[in-house]
Design a protein around this motif. Structure first.
Motif, PDB file in Angstrom:
ATOM      1  N   HIS A  89       0.841  -1.199   0.000  1.00  0.00           N
ATOM      2  CA  HIS A  89       0.000   0.000   0.000  1.00  0.00           C
ATOM      3  C   HIS A  89       0.877   1.250   0.000  1.00  0.00           C
ATOM      4  O   HIS A  89       2.085   1.182   0.197  1.00  0.00           O
ATOM      5  CB  HIS A  89      -0.946   0.005   1.209  1.00  0.00           C
ATOM      6  CG  HIS A  89      -0.245   0.039   2.533  1.00  0.00           C
ATOM      7  ND1 HIS A  89       0.326   1.177   3.059  1.00  0.00           N
ATOM      8  CD2 HIS A  89      -0.021  -0.940   3.442  1.00  0.00           C
ATOM      9  CE1 HIS A  89       0.866   0.907   4.241  1.00  0.00           C
ATOM     10  NE2 HIS A  89       0.679  -0.392   4.490  1.00  0.00           N
ATOM     11  N   ARG A 109      -3.614   1.496   3.864  1.00  0.00           N
ATOM     12  CA  ARG A 109      -3.853   0.237   4.572  1.00  0.00           C
ATOM     13  C   ARG A 109      -4.028  -0.867   3.533  1.00  0.00           C
ATOM     14  O   ARG A 109      -4.485  -0.605   2.422  1.00  0.00           O
ATOM     15  CB  ARG A 109      -5.137   0.315   5.409  1.00  0.00           C
ATOM     16  CG  ARG A 109      -5.181   1.392   6.442  1.00  0.00           C
ATOM     17  CD  ARG A 109      -6.541   1.412   7.193  1.00  0.00           C
ATOM     18  NE  ARG A 109      -7.700   1.055   6.394  1.00  0.00           N
ATOM     19  CZ  ARG A 109      -8.431   1.908   5.662  1.00  0.00           C
ATOM     20  NH1 ARG A 109      -8.114   3.177   5.614  1.00  0.00           N
ATOM     21  NH2 ARG A 109      -9.492   1.486   4.982  1.00  0.00           N
ATOM     22  N   PRO A 110      -3.718  -2.092   3.880  1.00  0.00           N
ATOM     23  CA  PRO A 110      -3.844  -3.187   2.912  1.00  0.00           C
ATOM     24  C   PRO A 110      -5.285  -3.517   2.520  1.00  0.00           C
ATOM     25  O   PRO A 110      -5.508  -4.227   1.551  1.00  0.00           O
ATOM     26  CB  PRO A 110      -3.174  -4.366   3.607  1.00  0.00           C
ATOM     27  CG  PRO A 110      -3.158  -4.033   5.042  1.00  0.00           C
ATOM     28  CD  PRO A 110      -3.149  -2.536   5.148  1.00  0.00           C
ATOM     29  N   ASP A 111      -6.266  -2.979   3.252  1.00  0.00           N
ATOM     30  CA  ASP A 111      -7.665  -3.252   2.922  1.00  0.00           C
ATOM     31  C   ASP A 111      -8.321  -2.082   2.199  1.00  0.00           C
ATOM     32  O   ASP A 111      -9.537  -2.041   2.046  1.00  0.00           O
ATOM     33  CB  ASP A 111      -8.452  -3.597   4.190  1.00  0.00           C
ATOM     34  CG  ASP A 111      -8.488  -2.460   5.202  1.00  0.00           C
ATOM     35  OD1 ASP A 111      -7.708  -1.491   5.067  1.00  0.00           O
ATOM     36  OD2 ASP A 111      -9.304  -2.529   6.134  1.00  0.00           O
ATOM     37  N   TYR A 132      -6.634  -2.824  -3.525  1.00  0.00           N
ATOM     38  CA  TYR A 132      -5.772  -3.920  -3.053  1.00  0.00           C
ATOM     39  C   TYR A 132      -6.537  -5.214  -2.765  1.00  0.00           C
ATOM     40  O   TYR A 132      -6.110  -6.284  -3.218  1.00  0.00           O
ATOM     41  CB  TYR A 132      -4.959  -3.521  -1.824  1.00  0.00           C
ATOM     42  CG  TYR A 132      -4.353  -2.133  -1.850  1.00  0.00           C
ATOM     43  CD1 TYR A 132      -3.740  -1.611  -2.988  1.00  0.00           C
ATOM     44  CD2 TYR A 132      -4.378  -1.340  -0.720  1.00  0.00           C
ATOM     45  CE1 TYR A 132      -3.185  -0.340  -2.990  1.00  0.00           C
ATOM     46  CE2 TYR A 132      -3.811  -0.073  -0.710  1.00  0.00           C
ATOM     47  CZ  TYR A 132      -3.232   0.425  -1.850  1.00  0.00           C
ATOM     48  OH  TYR A 132      -2.683   1.686  -1.847  1.00  0.00           O
ATOM     49  N   ARG A 175      -0.632  -8.989   1.480  1.00  0.00           N
ATOM     50  CA  ARG A 175      -0.926  -7.555   1.552  1.00  0.00           C
ATOM     51  C   ARG A 175      -0.476  -7.069   2.931  1.00  0.00           C
ATOM     52  O   ARG A 175      -1.293  -6.885   3.829  1.00  0.00           O
ATOM     53  CB  ARG A 175      -2.421  -7.288   1.365  1.00  0.00           C
ATOM     54  CG  ARG A 175      -2.886  -7.363  -0.066  1.00  0.00           C
ATOM     55  CD  ARG A 175      -4.339  -6.951  -0.217  1.00  0.00           C
ATOM     56  NE  ARG A 175      -5.236  -7.975   0.315  1.00  0.00           N
ATOM     57  CZ  ARG A 175      -6.302  -7.722   1.062  1.00  0.00           C
ATOM     58  NH1 ARG A 175      -6.631  -6.500   1.404  1.00  0.00           N
ATOM     59  NH2 ARG A 175      -7.061  -8.714   1.490  1.00  0.00           N
ATOM     60  N   SER A 212       0.813  -4.815   6.109  1.00  0.00           N
ATOM     61  CA  SER A 212       0.489  -3.498   6.649  1.00  0.00           C
ATOM     62  C   SER A 212       1.779  -2.836   7.128  1.00  0.00           C
ATOM     63  O   SER A 212       2.471  -3.390   7.989  1.00  0.00           O
ATOM     64  CB  SER A 212      -0.496  -3.627   7.811  1.00  0.00           C
ATOM     65  OG  SER A 212      -0.752  -2.352   8.360  1.00  0.00           O
ATOM     66  N   TYR A 213       2.075  -1.695   6.552  1.00  0.00           N
ATOM     67  CA  TYR A 213       3.255  -0.926   6.954  1.00  0.00           C
ATOM     68  C   TYR A 213       2.836   0.504   7.282  1.00  0.00           C
ATOM     69  O   TYR A 213       3.014   1.425   6.480  1.00  0.00           O
ATOM     70  CB  TYR A 213       4.325  -0.949   5.852  1.00  0.00           C
ATOM     71  CG  TYR A 213       5.013  -2.279   5.715  1.00  0.00           C
ATOM     72  CD1 TYR A 213       5.788  -2.779   6.767  1.00  0.00           C
ATOM     73  CD2 TYR A 213       4.885  -3.045   4.570  1.00  0.00           C
ATOM     74  CE1 TYR A 213       6.420  -4.006   6.660  1.00  0.00           C
ATOM     75  CE2 TYR A 213       5.520  -4.277   4.455  1.00  0.00           C
ATOM     76  CZ  TYR A 213       6.278  -4.743   5.506  1.00  0.00           C
ATOM     77  OH  TYR A 213       6.908  -5.963   5.403  1.00  0.00           O
ATOM     78  N   PRO A 214       2.260   0.711   8.480  1.00  0.00           N
ATOM     79  CA  PRO A 214       1.757   2.048   8.827  1.00  0.00           C
ATOM     80  C   PRO A 214       2.850   3.122   8.892  1.00  0.00           C
ATOM     81  O   PRO A 214       2.541   4.299   8.777  1.00  0.00           O
ATOM     82  CB  PRO A 214       1.080   1.843  10.178  1.00  0.00           C
ATOM     83  CG  PRO A 214       1.566   0.535  10.686  1.00  0.00           C
ATOM     84  CD  PRO A 214       2.001  -0.273   9.516  1.00  0.00           C
TER      85      PRO A 214
END
Length: 177
Positions: A9, A14-16, A20, A36, A38-40
């Motif tokens: 992302h 966000r991956p959702d 995506y 997918r 998550s890398y905030p």
């Protein structure tokens, strides 16, 4: 034929979000394994300290396709620069390799080893928009294409998804991967 995809992302994403999950479903339906992550802290933490976490969290091999959106596309450049394997494909959507606007861009490197990046992906696809509001535009796509080759697709579709741009599907990506 590649059988694994990692979808990164973008900054603040966000991956959702956006397309995506849709792309994940499309690839899964074709028998692919899809991640997918998550890398905030993507594009908040300097790439020098952030990149080792990404490299340790994933397996990269000749069956891997990397897909990145915006800051996730910039991350792919740094990932490819560090790999010791050639992935099947790198797809950079709204990607950039230089400062696209006035915002801080910790995901970018000051310089890239373009030859090394080129040698670590069999195929490159750049999808940029002429009217990207953040500067991740066709000029950025052309800059990467000129250094790496591959395919450059230029559309007039904004940032291909953002907080104010719903973009739930992306059939073009399904065809390009």
């Amino acid at each position: 034929m590649a059988s694994r995809a990692i979808i990164f992302h973008g900054t603040g994403g966000r991956p959702d979000a956006v397309w995506y999950p849709w792309l994940d479903r499309r690839l899964t339906e074709r028998g692919w394994s899809v991640e997918r992550p998550s890398y905030p802290r993507l594009n908040e933490e300097p790439i020098a300290t952030f990149l080792p976490q990404v490299l340790e969290s994933h397996t990269f091999d000749t069956d891997t396709v990397l897909v990145g959106h915006s800051g996730g596309a910039a991350l792919i450049l740094a990932v490819l620069e560090q790999l010791d394997v050639t992935v099947a494909q790198a797809v950079l959507v709204a990607g950039y390799c230089t400062q696209p606007n006035d915002e801080a861009e910790p995901v970018l490197r000051a310089e890239y080893d373009w030859n090394r990046i080129r040698s670590n992906a069999t195929d490159f696809v750049f999808v940029n928009s002429a009217d990207d509001p953040y500067g991740c535009d066709a000029t950025q796509g052309r800059a990467m294409f000129d250094r790496l080759g591959g395919t450059l697709v230029v559309r007039d579709e904004g940032h291909f998804g953002d907080w104010n741009q719903p973009f739930a599907t992306f059939p073009l990506l399904d065809r390009l991967i």
